[in-house]
Design a protein around this motif. Structure first.
Motif, PDB file in Angstrom:
ATOM      1  N   ILE A   1       9.044   4.479  -4.150  1.00 19.35           N
ATOM      2  CA  ILE A   1       9.586   3.704  -2.754  1.00 19.35           C
ATOM      3  C   ILE A   1       8.107   3.837  -1.833  1.00 19.35           C
ATOM      4  O   ILE A   1       8.014   2.972  -0.575  1.00 19.35           O
ATOM      5  CB  ILE A   1      10.260   5.147  -1.671  1.00 19.35           C
ATOM      6  N   GLY A   2       7.423   4.195  -2.702  1.00 17.26           N
ATOM      7  CA  GLY A   2       5.943   3.399  -2.330  1.00 17.26           C
ATOM      8  C   GLY A   2       5.246   1.995  -2.829  1.00 17.26           C
ATOM      9  O   GLY A   2       4.358   1.977  -2.594  1.00 17.26           O
ATOM     10  N   THR A   3       6.370   1.984  -3.698  1.00 13.35           N
ATOM     11  CA  THR A   3       5.598  -0.190  -3.812  1.00 13.35           C
ATOM     12  C   THR A   3       5.838  -0.551  -2.295  1.00 13.35           C
ATOM     13  O   THR A   3       6.282  -1.240  -1.564  1.00 13.35           O
ATOM     14  CB  THR A   3       6.958  -0.785  -5.216  1.00 13.35           C
ATOM     15  N   ARG A   4       4.390  -1.045  -3.038  1.00 14.00           N
ATOM     16  CA  ARG A   4       3.960  -2.446  -1.587  1.00 14.00           C
ATOM     17  C   ARG A   4       3.962  -3.947  -2.252  1.00 14.00           C
ATOM     18  O   ARG A   4       3.818  -4.681  -1.324  1.00 14.00           O
ATOM     19  CB  ARG A   4       2.735  -1.628  -1.330  1.00 14.00           C
ATOM     20  N   PHE A   5       3.429  -4.493  -3.721  1.00 13.00           N
ATOM     21  CA  PHE A   5       3.262  -5.079  -4.473  1.00 13.00           C
ATOM     22  C   PHE A   5       3.720  -5.584  -5.382  1.00 13.00           C
ATOM     23  O   PHE A   5       3.916  -4.510  -6.489  1.00 13.00           O
ATOM     24  CB  PHE A   5       1.242  -5.568  -4.180  1.00 13.00           C
TER      25      PHE A   5
ATOM     26  N   LYS B   1      14.763  -1.386  -9.323  1.00 16.13           N
ATOM     27  CA  LYS B   1      14.656   0.433  -9.477  1.00 16.13           C
ATOM     28  C   LYS B   1      15.431   0.803  -8.037  1.00 16.13           C
ATOM     29  O   LYS B   1      15.822   1.480  -8.227  1.00 16.13           O
ATOM     30  CB  LYS B   1      13.558   0.894 -10.263  1.00 16.13           C
ATOM     31  N   THR B   2      14.288   0.630  -7.695  1.00 13.52           N
ATOM     32  CA  THR B   2      14.715   1.465  -6.035  1.00 13.52           C
ATOM     33  C   THR B   2      14.872   0.577  -4.880  1.00 13.52           C
ATOM     34  O   THR B   2      16.104   1.256  -3.809  1.00 13.52           O
ATOM     35  CB  THR B   2      13.035   2.838  -5.727  1.00 13.52           C
ATOM     36  N   GLY B   3      14.880  -0.646  -4.878  1.00 14.51           N
ATOM     37  CA  GLY B   3      15.628  -1.403  -3.787  1.00 14.51           C
ATOM     38  C   GLY B   3      14.850  -2.608  -3.488  1.00 14.51           C
ATOM     39  O   GLY B   3      13.832  -2.952  -4.331  1.00 14.51           O
ATOM     40  N   ILE B   4      14.946  -3.288  -2.532  1.00  9.98           N
ATOM     41  CA  ILE B   4      14.442  -4.438  -2.415  1.00  9.98           C
ATOM     42  C   ILE B   4      13.956  -4.387  -0.565  1.00  9.98           C
ATOM     43  O   ILE B   4      14.349  -4.131   0.479  1.00  9.98           O
ATOM     44  CB  ILE B   4      14.993  -6.081  -2.221  1.00  9.98           C
ATOM     45  N   MET B   5      12.235  -4.053  -0.541  1.00  7.11           N
ATOM     46  CA  MET B   5      11.614  -4.395   1.074  1.00  7.11           C
ATOM     47  C   MET B   5      12.059  -5.469   1.602  1.00  7.11           C
ATOM     48  O   MET B   5      11.446  -6.488   0.795  1.00  7.11           O
ATOM     49  CB  MET B   5      10.443  -3.258   0.460  1.00  7.11           C
ATOM     50  N   ALA B   6      12.377  -5.420   2.274  1.00  8.19           N
ATOM     51  CA  ALA B   6      12.064  -7.218   3.501  1.00  8.19           C
ATOM     52  C   ALA B   6      11.197  -7.353   4.318  1.00  8.19           C
ATOM     53  O   ALA B   6      11.106  -6.094   5.218  1.00  8.19           O
ATOM     54  CB  ALA B   6      13.677  -7.643   4.016  1.00  8.19           C
ATOM     55  N   ASN B   7      10.815  -7.491   4.046  1.00  8.03           N
ATOM     56  CA  ASN B   7       8.976  -7.149   5.345  1.00  8.03           C
ATOM     57  C   ASN B   7       9.020  -9.193   6.003  1.00  8.03           C
ATOM     58  O   ASN B   7       8.893  -9.937   6.076  1.00  8.03           O
ATOM     59  CB  ASN B   7       8.063  -7.565   4.276  1.00  8.03           C
TER      60      ASN B   7
ATOM     61  N   MET C   1       0.867  -1.564   0.263  1.00  9.84           N
ATOM     62  CA  MET C   1       0.205   0.207  -0.422  1.00  9.84           C
ATOM     63  C   MET C   1       0.353   1.069  -0.333  1.00  9.84           C
ATOM     64  O   MET C   1       2.147   1.138   0.815  1.00  9.84           O
ATOM     65  CB  MET C   1      -0.857   0.212   1.409  1.00  9.84           C
ATOM     66  N   HIS C   2       0.327   2.423  -0.956  1.00 16.81           N
ATOM     67  CA  HIS C   2       1.116   3.315  -0.761  1.00 16.81           C
ATOM     68  C   HIS C   2       1.139   4.305   0.823  1.00 16.81           C
ATOM     69  O   HIS C   2      -0.044   4.033   0.901  1.00 16.81           O
ATOM     70  CB  HIS C   2       0.736   4.060  -2.010  1.00 16.81           C
ATOM     71  N   THR C   3       2.030   4.983   1.252  1.00 13.99           N
ATOM     72  CA  THR C   3       2.154   5.112   2.135  1.00 13.99           C
ATOM     73  C   THR C   3       0.791   6.585   1.694  1.00 13.99           C
ATOM     74  O   THR C   3       0.813   6.991   3.334  1.00 13.99           O
ATOM     75  CB  THR C   3       3.300   6.147   2.475  1.00 13.99           C
ATOM     76  N   GLN C   4       1.597   7.540   1.221  1.00 13.47           N
ATOM     77  CA  GLN C   4       0.039   9.030   0.917  1.00 13.47           C
ATOM     78  C   GLN C   4      -1.556   8.206   1.375  1.00 13.47           C
ATOM     79  O   GLN C   4      -2.092   9.185   2.206  1.00 13.47           O
ATOM     80  CB  GLN C   4       0.443   9.374  -0.726  1.00 13.47           C
TER      81      GLN C   4
END
Length: 337
Positions: A168-172, A184-190, A1-4
């Protein structure tokens, strides 16, 4: 989900309790006071956030909320310690480089670190109406198994995932394995922890058995807790954004096309991801927050500036090279990767 979107809905939501806050880096060190207490160096490197009472032993009888003097987290009453393994990039020539961490949206200016959540209900339920019991002094837990290397094994843990960030707002989408193409922006580890507690034990020999998942589904699906673990606790979640964009030059990637990132315990699959937690909120501050109209921000808790968060730090216990190009990952000198 986008932070905004999350923030906009937060402003419109009824009284509820969902904490989302940033924590700067406390230290990157080869210690693990939960799994390997008193051992330095521990088997692999960790990135750690939270209170400055961190040490290699972390005696569970010591009230962290009373002994720590600063924290890298936004809520200044939270002296807990949170940590994960460290991500490395392996160059085609065989050398390794630690991947830097960048702050999440909304926490720009913080010194790396993670975003931490405590939720009554999953993010999809903006009402956050469920009653939860906060963790208490001496509580600690682990989720994930550092030695797992297959999806079949990793499915034991329902919500340890990765997101390949376009922005930075990508979640899925989320995957259980490390992304196989440049992000492109990085890897988020959840990292999401189990949400049902046995109500008796603050820890267990494997640091997991005193906790359980709902009988079916996940915390977000609202499934009931099993009779063996009847106490519903907050959904604890970490988001760490690894700035892999610095290593997207595919002439650096393996010639066989495999993805080049490896966790500090030698895992190239991603299935060995794990998170550790030692509770350290001051007094009853976390329970008060869970019982109050807190949604992302919380007027019942004391907050501090990002500049103050960044000033809290501890010295590394194990002095070794962890920066620049290395011929091996710290602690894995004899492991063929």
């Amino acid at each position: 989900m986008h932070t905004q979107s999350l923030v906009a809905l937060a402003l419109a939501s009824p009284a509820a309790a969902l904490l989302r806050f940033g924590c700067s880096q406390l230290v990157v060190d080869r210690i693990d006071p939960l799994v390997n207490p008193g051992v330095a160096p521990s088997p692999h490197l960790h990135q750690i956030i939270g209170g400055n009472s961190l040490n290699i032993s972390m005696d569970p009888k010591v009230d962290i909320g009373e002994t720590a003097t600063c924290t890298t987290c936004q809520f200044s009453e939270d002296f807990s310690n949170y940590w994960t393994a460290v991500l490395f990039f392996q160059h085609r020539n065989g050398s390794f480089h630690r991947v830097p961490i960048i702050p999440n949206a909304g926490f720009e200016g913080s010194k790396g670190g993670m975003t931490v959540y405590y939720m009554q209900d999953g993010l999809a339920n903006y009402a956050q109406t469920s009653k939860v019991t906060a963790f208490r002094q001496g509580f600690r837990q682990l989720v994930g198994e550092a030695m797992y290397r297959s999806k079949k094994d990793a499915q034991r843990f329902r919500q340890l995932t990765y997101t390949c960030l376009e922005t930075i707002g990508t979640r899925f989408p989320e995957t259980m394995n490390l992304p196989t193409t440049p992000c492109k922006t990085g890897i988020m580890a959840n990292v999401r922890f189990p949400t049902c507690w046995d109500g008796k034990n603050l820890d267990s020999p494997d640091h997991m058995s005193h906790m359980a998942y709902p009988e079916q589904g996940t915390f977000e699906s609202g499934g009931p807790c099993p009779a063996s673990h009847p106490v519903r606790v907050p959904q604890l979640m970490y988001e760490t954004i690894w700035d892999t964009s610095k290593f997207n030059d595919q002439s650096w990637w393996p010639e066989d096309g495999k993805q080049p990132f490896v966790w500090s315990m030698g895992d190239k699959t991603g299935y060995g991801t794990h998170g550790d937690y030692i509770f350290g909120w001051k007094g009853d501050s976390l329970q008060r927050a869970m019982d109050s109209p807190c949604y992302v921000n919380c007027p019942t808790l004391k907050t501090q500036s990002i500049n103050t968060m960044n000033k809290c730090a501890v010295q590394r216990t194990v002095e070794e090279d962890i920066d620049g190009w290395l011929d091996h990952i710290p602690g894995l000198e004899h492991l063929e990767l």
